[in-house]
Design a protein around this motif. Structure first.
Motif, PDB file in Angstrom:
ATOM      1  N   ARG A 196       0.833  -1.204   0.000  1.00 41.44           N
ATOM      2  CA  ARG A 196       0.000   0.000   0.000  1.00 41.44           C
ATOM      3  C   ARG A 196       0.867   1.254   0.000  1.00 41.44           C
ATOM      4  O   ARG A 196       1.867   1.341   0.696  1.00 41.44           O
ATOM      5  CB  ARG A 196      -0.896  -0.032   1.240  1.00 41.44           C
ATOM      6  N   ASP A 197       0.442   2.200  -0.795  1.00 40.65           N
ATOM      7  CA  ASP A 197       1.032   3.535  -0.790  1.00 40.65           C
ATOM      8  C   ASP A 197      -0.147   4.493  -0.618  1.00 40.65           C
ATOM      9  O   ASP A 197      -0.859   4.766  -1.572  1.00 40.65           O
ATOM     10  CB  ASP A 197       1.784   3.794  -2.098  1.00 40.65           C
ATOM     11  N   GLY A 198      -0.342   4.954   0.593  1.00 43.05           N
ATOM     12  CA  GLY A 198      -1.582   5.689   0.862  1.00 43.05           C
ATOM     13  C   GLY A 198      -2.747   4.718   0.815  1.00 43.05           C
ATOM     14  O   GLY A 198      -2.701   3.658   1.445  1.00 43.05           O
ATOM     15  N   GLU A 199      -3.762   5.035   0.078  1.00 40.27           N
ATOM     16  CA  GLU A 199      -4.908   4.143  -0.053  1.00 40.27           C
ATOM     17  C   GLU A 199      -4.844   3.301  -1.320  1.00 40.27           C
ATOM     18  O   GLU A 199      -5.770   2.547  -1.618  1.00 40.27           O
ATOM     19  CB  GLU A 199      -6.214   4.946  -0.035  1.00 40.27           C
ATOM     20  N   ASP A 200      -3.794   3.449  -2.091  1.00 39.14           N
ATOM     21  CA  ASP A 200      -3.672   2.706  -3.338  1.00 39.14           C
ATOM     22  C   ASP A 200      -2.583   1.647  -3.202  1.00 39.14           C
ATOM     23  O   ASP A 200      -1.713   1.728  -2.334  1.00 39.14           O
ATOM     24  CB  ASP A 200      -3.343   3.662  -4.487  1.00 39.14           C
ATOM     25  N   TRP A 201      -2.635   0.684  -4.094  1.00 39.98           N
ATOM     26  CA  TRP A 201      -1.755  -0.470  -3.990  1.00 39.98           C
ATOM     27  C   TRP A 201      -0.932  -0.610  -5.262  1.00 39.98           C
ATOM     28  O   TRP A 201      -1.444  -0.394  -6.367  1.00 39.98           O
ATOM     29  CB  TRP A 201      -2.568  -1.747  -3.755  1.00 39.98           C
ATOM     30  N   PHE A 202       0.343  -0.998  -5.063  1.00 42.70           N
ATOM     31  CA  PHE A 202       1.248  -1.120  -6.194  1.00 42.70           C
ATOM     32  C   PHE A 202       2.050  -2.409  -6.069  1.00 42.70           C
ATOM     33  O   PHE A 202       2.190  -2.965  -4.979  1.00 42.70           O
ATOM     34  CB  PHE A 202       2.211   0.068  -6.242  1.00 42.70           C
ATOM     35  N   VAL A 203       2.583  -2.830  -7.226  1.00 38.14           N
ATOM     36  CA  VAL A 203       3.469  -3.988  -7.234  1.00 38.14           C
ATOM     37  C   VAL A 203       4.897  -3.506  -6.983  1.00 38.14           C
ATOM     38  O   VAL A 203       5.328  -2.491  -7.546  1.00 38.14           O
ATOM     39  CB  VAL A 203       3.375  -4.729  -8.584  1.00 38.14           C
ATOM     40  N   SER A 212      -4.495   2.578 -12.130  1.00 34.96           N
ATOM     41  CA  SER A 212      -5.329   1.613 -11.409  1.00 34.96           C
ATOM     42  C   SER A 212      -5.000   1.722  -9.943  1.00 34.96           C
ATOM     43  O   SER A 212      -3.837   1.597  -9.561  1.00 34.96           O
ATOM     44  CB  SER A 212      -5.060   0.182 -11.888  1.00 34.96           C
ATOM     45  N   PRO A 213      -5.954   1.980  -9.124  1.00 33.15           N
ATOM     46  CA  PRO A 213      -5.644   2.228  -7.725  1.00 33.15           C
ATOM     47  C   PRO A 213      -5.245   0.989  -6.949  1.00 33.15           C
ATOM     48  O   PRO A 213      -4.773   1.097  -5.838  1.00 33.15           O
ATOM     49  CB  PRO A 213      -6.938   2.819  -7.183  1.00 33.15           C
ATOM     50  N   GLU A 214      -5.455  -0.180  -7.544  1.00 34.66           N
ATOM     51  CA  GLU A 214      -5.108  -1.382  -6.811  1.00 34.66           C
ATOM     52  C   GLU A 214      -4.452  -2.391  -7.730  1.00 34.66           C
ATOM     53  O   GLU A 214      -5.096  -3.026  -8.559  1.00 34.66           O
ATOM     54  CB  GLU A 214      -6.359  -1.986  -6.164  1.00 34.66           C
ATOM     55  N   GLN A 215      -3.147  -2.502  -7.583  1.00 36.16           N
ATOM     56  CA  GLN A 215      -2.391  -3.497  -8.339  1.00 36.16           C
ATOM     57  C   GLN A 215      -1.965  -4.571  -7.345  1.00 36.16           C
ATOM     58  O   GLN A 215      -1.380  -4.260  -6.307  1.00 36.16           O
ATOM     59  CB  GLN A 215      -1.168  -2.853  -8.970  1.00 36.16           C
ATOM     60  N   THR A 216      -2.228  -5.789  -7.679  1.00 40.33           N
ATOM     61  CA  THR A 216      -1.994  -6.824  -6.675  1.00 40.33           C
ATOM     62  C   THR A 216      -1.696  -8.163  -7.350  1.00 40.33           C
ATOM     63  O   THR A 216      -1.738  -8.296  -8.566  1.00 40.33           O
ATOM     64  CB  THR A 216      -3.217  -6.938  -5.739  1.00 40.33           C
ATOM     65  N   ALA A 223      -8.657   6.211  -2.807  1.00 36.12           N
ATOM     66  CA  ALA A 223      -9.735   5.837  -1.890  1.00 36.12           C
ATOM     67  C   ALA A 223      -9.847   4.326  -1.829  1.00 36.12           C
ATOM     68  O   ALA A 223      -9.624   3.630  -2.825  1.00 36.12           O
ATOM     69  CB  ALA A 223     -11.058   6.437  -2.340  1.00 36.12           C
ATOM     70  N   GLU A 224     -10.182   3.841  -0.692  1.00 39.73           N
ATOM     71  CA  GLU A 224     -10.448   2.419  -0.550  1.00 39.73           C
ATOM     72  C   GLU A 224     -11.748   2.064  -1.264  1.00 39.73           C
ATOM     73  O   GLU A 224     -12.686   2.883  -1.300  1.00 39.73           O
ATOM     74  CB  GLU A 224     -10.577   2.058   0.922  1.00 39.73           C
ATOM     75  N   PRO A 225     -11.833   0.888  -1.842  1.00 41.14           N
ATOM     76  CA  PRO A 225     -13.123   0.474  -2.408  1.00 41.14           C
ATOM     77  C   PRO A 225     -14.212   0.473  -1.350  1.00 41.14           C
ATOM     78  O   PRO A 225     -13.960   0.189  -0.183  1.00 41.14           O
ATOM     79  CB  PRO A 225     -12.830  -0.950  -2.909  1.00 41.14           C
ATOM     80  N   THR A 226     -15.371   0.799  -1.754  1.00 39.72           N
ATOM     81  CA  THR A 226     -16.483   0.849  -0.816  1.00 39.72           C
ATOM     82  C   THR A 226     -17.139  -0.518  -0.685  1.00 39.72           C
ATOM     83  O   THR A 226     -16.860  -1.436  -1.456  1.00 39.72           O
ATOM     84  CB  THR A 226     -17.535   1.841  -1.309  1.00 39.72           C
TER      85      THR A 226
END
Lengths: 400, 159
Positions: free
Chosen positions: A254-261, A280-284, A307-310
């Motif tokens: 996680r970097d803030g609320e987003d995710w990276f590889v 893309s806010p979430e790379q996983t 933002a986190e997914p709701t």
């Protein structure tokens, strides 16, 4: 009124039914209907493609007659393992995650190899499921993480290894008090270590809030010598994947609320964020190819950047894309995408899992979806038999 | 049973009580609401017949328990973000109740809680409860007996 009834009613009275309960029920009905339509359309499309290929002179599941547009997995690859259950009823969003099947991706009936749903000691273990799975490099053992045991036998949650030939099972980690959650198992290329994600929370009942409590560990396949890997500034590292030379690990953080590889060496020096420019806010779920040239990963498109997914995102499912890139983040290319099989309860996209020969990638679309076997170069795919509900893994051919 | 009872009216009349009892069974409001929704939706699909029954409420509870039985604890446990599976939600974690009561309920398995709800709250017979939970009447009696004993011990310890 008897004492038990008083207790039960007192507890029930503490819960308030939402005022819009009827409208919420209607939305759930609509989601279920949509999921059914999507699933039916996918099956129909797969049947159509298979029929078309057959008419054109090839059977997509037949190794001996390979279609022109896609080469199914070669005989040098092993079976694909997926989590499912013997009785699955997608019509009501129910999901079952307790049984491991294997299926030859080139065709054939799925075969059950492990049933964790009720080990036999108690009838209260019916909720047990598998939340990650990986094969040893020699294809003889399988590591998996179990969840769902009731509180009185919670210590059975943890990471296990099963010797496939003998069905012998060894529990490596345990959910003892204070409890930590372990998941995302990944076997090292030389078979000497298993990497996993651990959530360092204080107590079995603490919530996993991704507040910096996730770490990546490695341990020996007998459960000893557990080592926490430093990941520098990368927060909440999850989904580890070994490089083929065993010197580096790719993971998502996680970097803030987003995710990276990220990629880093085992000593934790200089974790490098890849694909930071990808919107893309979430790379996983990164997965290193067997030859080390490529990292495949999943990117979720539905949530807003920053933002986190709701809860609604999870209920509706999120569109995903499967990307491939070089380990330095260059040469990025889109392989495939889809939306949105998980709704309410279940797993999101599982995988990617590389075929042992590195030519294909398996991806489970999410609970209610299928397992795709994707050409790693073109992104074209076939759907293999079976009704998966959870994690997948690709078994190397066992060494005789 | 009035033939003019609409499904919406039936929902308004029964939803709150059913929801509370399912909360007592599952210990989790989200799971309870999903089970309740699935049960009501199942009735709605055949409301022309169910609405004319003598006891649609009984049918609703049987359907709810059938849904509960099928999903067990799995759905709640598997509500998952794709980066990591959420840990087991704590039964009754989202309520503010005296610790002894909560602790006592938490020690029961969901099936034990379901058994005591059916037998002691809804006054089902063992046979009816067994049918609803997909087990024998003897199993239901065993589940309820162990549940009551656990509750009794816990409450007496804390008294």
């Amino acid at each position: 009124m008897n004492e038990t009834r008083v207790v039960i009613e007192r507890i029930g009275e503490r819960y308030a039914l939402p005022n819009d309960a009827f409208e919420r029920m209607l939305r759930r009905r609509d989601r279920k209907q949509r999921n059914q339509r999507v699933a039916a359309a996918t099956v129909a499309f797969a049947v159509f493609v298979a029929a078309l290929a057959f008419v054109l002179g090839g059977n997509p599941f037949d190794r001996s007659e390979r279609p022109a547009v896609f080469v199914p997995p070669s005989a040098s690859n092993g079976d694909i393992t997926f989590v499912s259950d013997e009785v699955i009823d997608f019509s009501d969003d129910l999901s079952d995650f307790g049984i491991l099947f294997v299926v030859d991706p080139a065709g054939g009936e799925p075969r059950k190899i492990l049933d964790t749903s009720c080990p036999g000691e108690t009838t209260s273990c019916e909720g047990v499921g598998i939340r990650s799975v990986d094969w040893s490099p020699d294809g003889t053992r399988i590591a998996y993480a179990l969840f769902g045991y009731p509180a009185n036998i919670r210590e059975r949650e943890g990471i296990y290894v099963m010797e496939v030939a003998t069905d012998r099972v060894h529990q490596l980690t345990s959910c003892t008090d204070p409890c930590v959650f372990q998941d995302d198992v990944d076997w090292s290329p030389d078979g000497s270590r298993i990497a996993y994600r651990q959530t360092d929370v204080s107590g079995c009942d603490a919530a996993n809030s991704f507040d910096g409590s996730c770490s990546i560990y490695t341990m020996s396949p007998d459960g000893t010598d557990r080592v926490k890997l430093p990941t520098g500034s990368a927060v909440d590292p999850v989904s580890p994947s070994w490089s083929p030379d065993g010197a580096s690990i790719a993971f998502s953080a996680r970097d803030g609320e987003d995710w990276f590889v990220y990629v880093m060496t085992l000593d934790g020096s200089a974790p490098t964020q890849l694909a930071a420019d990808l919107p893309s806010p979430e790379q996983t779920q990164p997965a290193w190819s067997p030859d080390g040239s490529t990292i495949a990963f999943v990117a979720w498109e539905g949530a807003a950047v920053g933002a986190e997914p709701t809860g609604l995102d999870y209920e509706n499912g999120l569109p995903f894309k499967l990307w491939a890139m070089a380990p330095d983040g260059s040469q990025r290319r889109l392989l495939t995408g889809g939306c949105c099989f998980v709704g309410g309860a279940g797993f999101g996209v599982q995988g990617p899992e590389w075929s042992p020969d590195g030519t294909q990638i398996a991806l489970m679309e999410g609970t209610g979806g299928s397992v795709r076997v994707i050409d790693a170069d073109t992104g074209e795919f076939i759907v293999i038999p079976g009704r998966p509900t959870g994690p997948i893994a690709w078994q190397p051919i066992p060494i005789p | 049973m009035s033939e003019s009872l609409s499904f919406e009216s039936f929902f308004d009349r029964e939803a709150r009580t059913l929801f509370r009892r399912l909360c007592a069974v599952t210990g989790n409001a989200s799971e309870a609401e999903e089970i309740m929704q699935d049960a009501f939706l199942a009735l709605w699909e055949r409301w022309d017949r169910v609405g004319a029954m003598e006891d649609p409420t009984g049918y609703l509870y049987r359907t709810s328990m059938n849904v509960f039985r099928k999903r067990g604890r799995r759905a709640a446990l598997a509500i998952r973000r794709r980066l990591a599976l959420a840990p087991d939600p704590v039964p009754f974690a989202d309520i503010d109740e005296q610790q002894d009561v909560v602790a006592a309920l938490r020690e029961l398995t969901p099936r034990q809680r379901a058994a005591v709800v059916l037998l002691d709250v809804l006054d089902y017979s063992s046979e009816e409860a067994g049918e609803a939970l997909g087990v024998t009447a003897g199993t239901v009696r065993g589940l309820a007996s162990r549940a009551r004993e656990t509750l009794r011990q816990r409450m007496s310890e804390d008294a």
